[in-house]
Design an enzyme around this catalytic site. Sequence first.
Site, PDB file in Angstrom:
ATOM      1  N   ASP A  56       9.826   5.979 -10.837  1.00 16.91           N
ATOM      2  CA  ASP A  56       9.778   6.339 -11.794  1.00 16.91           C
ATOM      3  C   ASP A  56      10.281   7.930 -11.712  1.00 16.91           C
ATOM      4  O   ASP A  56      11.096   8.136 -12.544  1.00 16.91           O
ATOM      5  CB  ASP A  56       8.365   7.080 -11.114  1.00 16.91           C
ATOM      6  CG  ASP A  56       7.494   5.468 -11.676  1.00 16.91           C
ATOM      7  OD1 ASP A  56       7.470   4.649 -11.746  1.00 16.91           O
ATOM      8  OD2 ASP A  56       6.359   5.972 -11.798  1.00 16.91           O
TER       9      ASP A  56
ATOM     10  N   LYS B  85      -0.957  -4.176  -3.092  1.00 14.35           N
ATOM     11  CA  LYS B  85      -1.937  -4.038  -2.967  1.00 14.35           C
ATOM     12  C   LYS B  85      -1.916  -2.375  -3.483  1.00 14.35           C
ATOM     13  O   LYS B  85      -1.638  -1.507  -2.731  1.00 14.35           O
ATOM     14  CB  LYS B  85      -2.251  -3.779  -1.053  1.00 14.35           C
ATOM     15  CG  LYS B  85      -3.604  -3.492  -0.929  1.00 14.35           C
ATOM     16  CD  LYS B  85      -3.896  -3.416   0.617  1.00 14.35           C
ATOM     17  CE  LYS B  85      -4.857  -2.153   1.056  1.00 14.35           C
ATOM     18  NZ  LYS B  85      -5.408  -0.939   0.171  1.00 14.35           N
TER      19      LYS B  85
ATOM     20  N   SER C 271       1.081  -1.132   0.352  1.00 16.11           N
ATOM     21  CA  SER C 271       0.113  -0.003  -0.023  1.00 16.11           C
ATOM     22  C   SER C 271       1.045   1.196   0.183  1.00 16.11           C
ATOM     23  O   SER C 271       1.689   1.426  -1.219  1.00 16.11           O
ATOM     24  CB  SER C 271      -0.712  -0.057   1.258  1.00 16.11           C
ATOM     25  OG  SER C 271      -2.013   1.025   1.174  1.00 16.11           O
TER      26      SER C 271
END
Length: 452
Positions: free
Chosen positions: A326, A340, A315
């Site tokens: 990224d 998740k 999460s």
Amino acid sequence: MSLFAVPSPRLVSRFACTAVCVLSLGLTQVNAQPAEDTAAASDAAEQAARLQGQLPLQELRNFTEIFERIRTAYVEEVDDKTLLEYAINGMLTSLDPHSAYLQPEAFSDLQENTSGKFGGLGIEVGQEDGLILVVTPIDDTPAQKAGIRAGDLIVSLDGEAVMGMSLNDAVERMRGAPGSEITLEIRRKNEKELLTFTLARAEIKVASVRTDMLSGNVGYVRITQFQEHTGSELAAAIEDWRAKDNLNGIILDLRNNPGGVLDAAVDVVDSFISQGLIVYTKGRTASAEVSYSATNHTAAGDVPVVVLINGGSASASEIVAGALQDHQRAVIVGTQSFGKGSVQSVLPITEERAIKLTTARYFTPNGRSIQAQGIKPDIWVEQSEVTPYEQRFYKEADLPGHLSNPTRKDGKAKSDNDNKDPNSELLKKDFQLYEAHTLLRGVTILSPRPEA
């Protein structure tokens, strides 16, 4: 997924990040009056037809028929209120592993969990094939100290099989007064026989941020769970390091971190980047379309960063790792995360009851969905212990009559103890941390240095 000792809720969200919103359902009643003119009657008929087209009338008839059959024919009497609560709970738990009906105790526990204090064993759990899956044990809790591991499957609680037991019921059974004991039977991968653990329950206090300074001026930050003040605590620690020392790198340890508050995860990423998207969500409603971006204030500046993850990172942990990956702001080291990538919103129904409903999916800045995929590390490192190979070499300093070293004040040659890492014992026990530390030390050595 749900937090051990912390009710079914937050859970996964502890692997879970939680938003609170209110859902209101408006019902329109249509009354046809004989005195109404033809146009009004026609409008009412059209509205009724639309409602009829939206509602599965036959399924509603089936529901009421089954409800009545249970009331009258079930072997034991069950009151209408209980039956309706069972129906609501079944409707939500059938959607996905994270949607749930929060009754008073569970709703209260959810709020306790985000504050970082709750009672129980200290296990983040989910459900898999009818058994209770240990997503991760929480640091410094009875479960972690007893040796329970991420990926373990709980088969029975105090001798009662969990097969067929709801996740909420299992969590409730594992909770209890501090000091009371419970016995868990566990199935572990690569173990032929079931393992038995008897644990004493305790009050669980989760310290969100823990820090240490490793050799080479490499800062180590362990985030066990994302709580309300995690971001500010991390920023304060980094700013303190930078003010006191020449900070050469930061290891951000998110292993076995089940998640927590979304805003805290955003704040953590914001400590490392000064611009750009951090995370965004997509859902069916306008309120589910949310994006978060970095601010100009960056506590870490351009200090090199390594992020540690594993299968217990879920999460909010995956949001942080995915965003830094990224943005090419950190090297991700370890094993693939839990996966998740869904958003649970807590929708109050009354003052004491609510539903926890999956309302959206998370996406990293580059548009990657975390759901059932997780974050893949840039450098894959399995966990193990570091076992040095002991081999004795005779050196120049061991030879009788060797020349002294003119660059040392005492004239003695440099000994093996001079190279010993003060954190060597910590690094020996944790191979992934050892590799992350080695990587940052290499980056520091190769980085351009200002001329003297």
